[in-house]
Write a protein that holds these residues in place. Structure first.
Motif, PDB file in Angstrom:
ATOM      1  N   ALA A 102      39.947  96.088  -6.476  1.00 18.66           N
ATOM      2  CA  ALA A 102      40.746  96.652  -7.568  1.00 18.66           C
ATOM      3  C   ALA A 102      40.162  97.954  -8.110  1.00 18.66           C
ATOM      4  O   ALA A 102      40.678  98.506  -9.077  1.00 18.66           O
ATOM      5  N   GLY A 103      39.072  98.434  -7.499  1.00 18.32           N
ATOM      6  CA  GLY A 103      38.520  99.721  -7.906  1.00 18.32           C
ATOM      7  C   GLY A 103      37.382  99.654  -8.900  1.00 18.32           C
ATOM      8  O   GLY A 103      37.013 100.671  -9.490  1.00 18.32           O
ATOM      9  N   PHE A 104      36.796  98.476  -9.108  1.00 26.90           N
ATOM     10  CA  PHE A 104      35.643  98.348 -10.003  1.00 26.90           C
ATOM     11  C   PHE A 104      34.366  98.286  -9.187  1.00 26.90           C
ATOM     12  O   PHE A 104      34.357  97.808  -8.059  1.00 26.90           O
ATOM     13  N   GLU A 105      33.267  98.765  -9.787  1.00 28.58           N
ATOM     14  CA  GLU A 105      31.965  98.612  -9.150  1.00 28.58           C
ATOM     15  C   GLU A 105      30.936  98.238 -10.207  1.00 28.58           C
ATOM     16  O   GLU A 105      31.058  98.606 -11.376  1.00 28.58           O
ATOM     17  N   CYS A 106      29.945  97.490  -9.774  1.00 24.56           N
ATOM     18  CA  CYS A 106      28.889  97.047 -10.676  1.00 24.56           C
ATOM     19  C   CYS A 106      27.801  98.110 -10.731  1.00 24.56           C
ATOM     20  O   CYS A 106      27.370  98.620  -9.695  1.00 24.56           O
ATOM     21  N   MET A 107      27.345  98.421 -11.912  1.00 30.27           N
ATOM     22  CA  MET A 107      26.320  99.450 -12.087  1.00 30.27           C
ATOM     23  C   MET A 107      24.943  98.978 -11.632  1.00 30.27           C
ATOM     24  O   MET A 107      24.110  99.795 -11.251  1.00 30.27           O
ATOM     25  N   GLN A 108      24.684  97.671 -11.665  1.00 29.93           N
ATOM     26  CA  GLN A 108      23.368  97.163 -11.288  1.00 29.93           C
ATOM     27  C   GLN A 108      23.183  97.103  -9.778  1.00 29.93           C
ATOM     28  O   GLN A 108      22.084  97.314  -9.283  1.00 29.93           O
ATOM     29  N   SER A 109      24.244  96.785  -9.054  1.00 30.74           N
ATOM     30  CA  SER A 109      24.157  96.694  -7.599  1.00 30.74           C
ATOM     31  C   SER A 109      25.562  96.614  -7.025  1.00 30.74           C
ATOM     32  O   SER A 109      26.477  96.148  -7.681  1.00 30.74           O
ATOM     33  N   LEU A 110      25.701  97.033  -5.793  1.00 32.32           N
ATOM     34  CA  LEU A 110      26.976  96.885  -5.102  1.00 32.32           C
ATOM     35  C   LEU A 110      27.051  95.548  -4.360  1.00 32.32           C
ATOM     36  O   LEU A 110      28.112  95.162  -3.897  1.00 32.32           O
ATOM     37  N   LYS A 111      25.919  94.851  -4.277  1.00 32.26           N
ATOM     38  CA  LYS A 111      25.850  93.599  -3.525  1.00 32.26           C
ATOM     39  C   LYS A 111      26.010  92.406  -4.466  1.00 32.26           C
ATOM     40  O   LYS A 111      25.200  92.192  -5.372  1.00 32.26           O
ATOM     41  N   ALA A 112      27.031  91.596  -4.203  1.00 36.98           N
ATOM     42  CA  ALA A 112      27.324  90.443  -5.058  1.00 36.98           C
ATOM     43  C   ALA A 112      26.153  89.482  -5.149  1.00 36.98           C
ATOM     44  O   ALA A 112      25.874  88.938  -6.230  1.00 36.98           O
ATOM     45  N   GLU A 113      25.451  89.287  -4.052  1.00 34.33           N
ATOM     46  CA  GLU A 113      24.318  88.347  -4.048  1.00 34.33           C
ATOM     47  C   GLU A 113      23.216  88.820  -4.997  1.00 34.33           C
ATOM     48  O   GLU A 113      22.610  88.027  -5.715  1.00 34.33           O
ATOM     49  N   VAL A 114      22.955  90.115  -5.007  1.00 34.46           N
ATOM     50  CA  VAL A 114      21.930  90.681  -5.890  1.00 34.46           C
ATOM     51  C   VAL A 114      22.367  90.536  -7.349  1.00 34.46           C
ATOM     52  O   VAL A 114      21.572  90.153  -8.212  1.00 34.46           O
ATOM     53  N   ILE A 115      23.613  90.833  -7.621  1.00 32.43           N
ATOM     54  CA  ILE A 115      24.140  90.716  -8.987  1.00 32.43           C
ATOM     55  C   ILE A 115      23.984  89.284  -9.482  1.00 32.43           C
ATOM     56  O   ILE A 115      23.517  89.039 -10.594  1.00 32.43           O
ATOM     57  N   TYR A 116      24.345  88.341  -8.634  1.00 31.23           N
ATOM     58  CA  TYR A 116      24.273  86.929  -9.010  1.00 31.23           C
ATOM     59  C   TYR A 116      22.819  86.472  -9.175  1.00 31.23           C
ATOM     60  O   TYR A 116      22.452  85.916 -10.206  1.00 31.23           O
ATOM     61  N   ASP A 117      21.996  86.707  -8.161  1.00 31.04           N
ATOM     62  CA  ASP A 117      20.617  86.196  -8.151  1.00 31.04           C
ATOM     63  C   ASP A 117      19.713  86.873  -9.171  1.00 31.04           C
ATOM     64  O   ASP A 117      18.902  86.221  -9.822  1.00 31.04           O
ATOM     65  N   ASN A 118      19.824  88.183  -9.302  1.00 32.45           N
ATOM     66  CA  ASN A 118      18.896  88.938 -10.145  1.00 32.45           C
ATOM     67  C   ASN A 118      19.351  89.104 -11.590  1.00 32.45           C
ATOM     68  O   ASN A 118      18.538  89.495 -12.440  1.00 32.45           O
ATOM     69  N   TYR A 119      20.608  88.855 -11.868  1.00 28.21           N
ATOM     70  CA  TYR A 119      21.123  89.090 -13.211  1.00 28.21           C
ATOM     71  C   TYR A 119      21.847  87.873 -13.794  1.00 28.21           C
ATOM     72  O   TYR A 119      21.327  87.222 -14.699  1.00 28.21           O
ATOM     73  N   LEU A 120      23.030  87.593 -13.302  1.00 21.51           N
ATOM     74  CA  LEU A 120      23.872  86.579 -13.928  1.00 21.51           C
ATOM     75  C   LEU A 120      23.223  85.199 -13.965  1.00 21.51           C
ATOM     76  O   LEU A 120      23.248  84.533 -15.008  1.00 21.51           O
ATOM     77  N   SER A 121      22.637  84.767 -12.870  1.00 19.78           N
ATOM     78  CA  SER A 121      22.033  83.426 -12.845  1.00 19.78           C
ATOM     79  C   SER A 121      20.806  83.330 -13.744  1.00 19.78           C
ATOM     80  O   SER A 121      20.382  82.231 -14.104  1.00 19.78           O
ATOM     81  N   LYS A 122      20.252  84.461 -14.144  1.00 20.31           N
ATOM     82  CA  LYS A 122      19.083  84.487 -15.037  1.00 20.31           C
ATOM     83  C   LYS A 122      19.482  84.694 -16.499  1.00 20.31           C
ATOM     84  O   LYS A 122      18.624  84.865 -17.362  1.00 20.31           O
ATOM     85  N   GLY A 123      20.784  84.721 -16.755  1.00 24.36           N
ATOM     86  CA  GLY A 123      21.257  84.880 -18.131  1.00 24.36           C
ATOM     87  C   GLY A 123      21.448  86.306 -18.584  1.00 24.36           C
ATOM     88  O   GLY A 123      21.741  86.557 -19.756  1.00 24.36           O
ATOM     89  N   ASP A 124      21.290  87.260 -17.672  1.00 28.42           N
ATOM     90  CA  ASP A 124      21.483  88.670 -18.019  1.00 28.42           C
ATOM     91  C   ASP A 124      22.934  89.091 -17.768  1.00 28.42           C
ATOM     92  O   ASP A 124      23.632  88.506 -16.956  1.00 28.42           O
ATOM     93  N   SER A 125      23.325  90.139 -18.436  1.00 25.53           N
ATOM     94  CA  SER A 125      24.675  90.666 -18.231  1.00 25.53           C
ATOM     95  C   SER A 125      24.642  91.779 -17.188  1.00 25.53           C
ATOM     96  O   SER A 125      23.587  92.341 -16.892  1.00 25.53           O
ATOM     97  N   VAL A 126      25.816  92.066 -16.651  1.00 29.09           N
ATOM     98  CA  VAL A 126      25.994  93.196 -15.744  1.00 29.09           C
ATOM     99  C   VAL A 126      27.162  94.030 -16.250  1.00 29.09           C
ATOM    100  O   VAL A 126      27.967  93.557 -17.044  1.00 29.09           O
TER     101      VAL A 126
END
Length: 189
Positions: free
Chosen positions: A70-94
């Motif tokens: 849909a044209g969105f990109e994550c500022m922390q990483s383009l890789k979903a696994e990294v976003i999940y493992d390094n941020y969201l699963s640890k309680g951080d926002s993206v």
């Protein structure tokens, strides 16, 4: 209460576009400053805060892929696994933005605790805003701003929401939520 004339802002549009994609994968709520802004309060913001249900990594990857399509990109990483493992699963926002644009941002995080789960369960659409998204209840917003956040900006947001909804606010509910905030969030500090 309905607005007679309503022109959508870029914040309104990005909130709706983002929420439509999220809605296909899980429940969500929009919280914090954008709630007051959507209700006519004049103040600046560059992000919209969204809390979503906790997802498995597999489900989050599907969600992330749909956001990218849909044209969105994550500022922390383009890789979903990294976003999940390094941020969201640890309680951080993206933060997600439209591709090649720095602002506005959609700040995304998983539910943190029972309070966030309660916000998701009691979410509502607010016709007054003219925006087709789910918000945490007015009582939740007021309680969080007055009891937990307490910055000048947050207190002014709460005051504004109290004025807009002066006839429909449930003070008992606000006080009940404030007690839960004291028990669950303020003990952590």
């Amino acid at each position: 209460m309905d607005r007679k004339v309503y022109d959508k802002t870029i914040l309104d549009e990005i909130a709706e576009d983002f929420a439509k994609i999220i809605e296909k994968h899980c429940k969500y709520i929009i919280v914090s400053g954008f709630v007051a802004i959507a209700h006519g309060r004049s103040r600046g913001t560059e992000d919209i805060d969204m809390i979503i249900e906790k997802l498995s990594k597999e489900k989050f990857i599907l969600l992330h892929n749909d956001l990218e399509k849909a044209g969105f990109e994550c500022m922390q990483s383009l890789k979903a696994e990294v976003i999940y493992d390094n941020y969201l699963s640890k309680g951080d926002s993206v933060r997600y933005t439209k591709k090649n644009e720095m602002l506005p941002e959609m700040e995304l995080k998983f539910v943190k605790d029972e309070l966030d789960e309660l916000q998701i369960r009691t979410r509502e659409k607010m016709p007054f805003t003219g925006i087709d998204v789910y918000f945490s209840s007015i009582e939740m917003n007021i309680a969080f701003k007055e009891e937990l956040l307490k910055s000048d900006k947050d207190l002014e947001d709460a005051k504004h929401l109290r004025i807009v909804y002066k006839e429909g606010i449930n003070e008992k509910e606000i006080n009940k939520i404030k007690e839960k905030i004291k028990e669950m969030r303020l003990k952590e500090r």
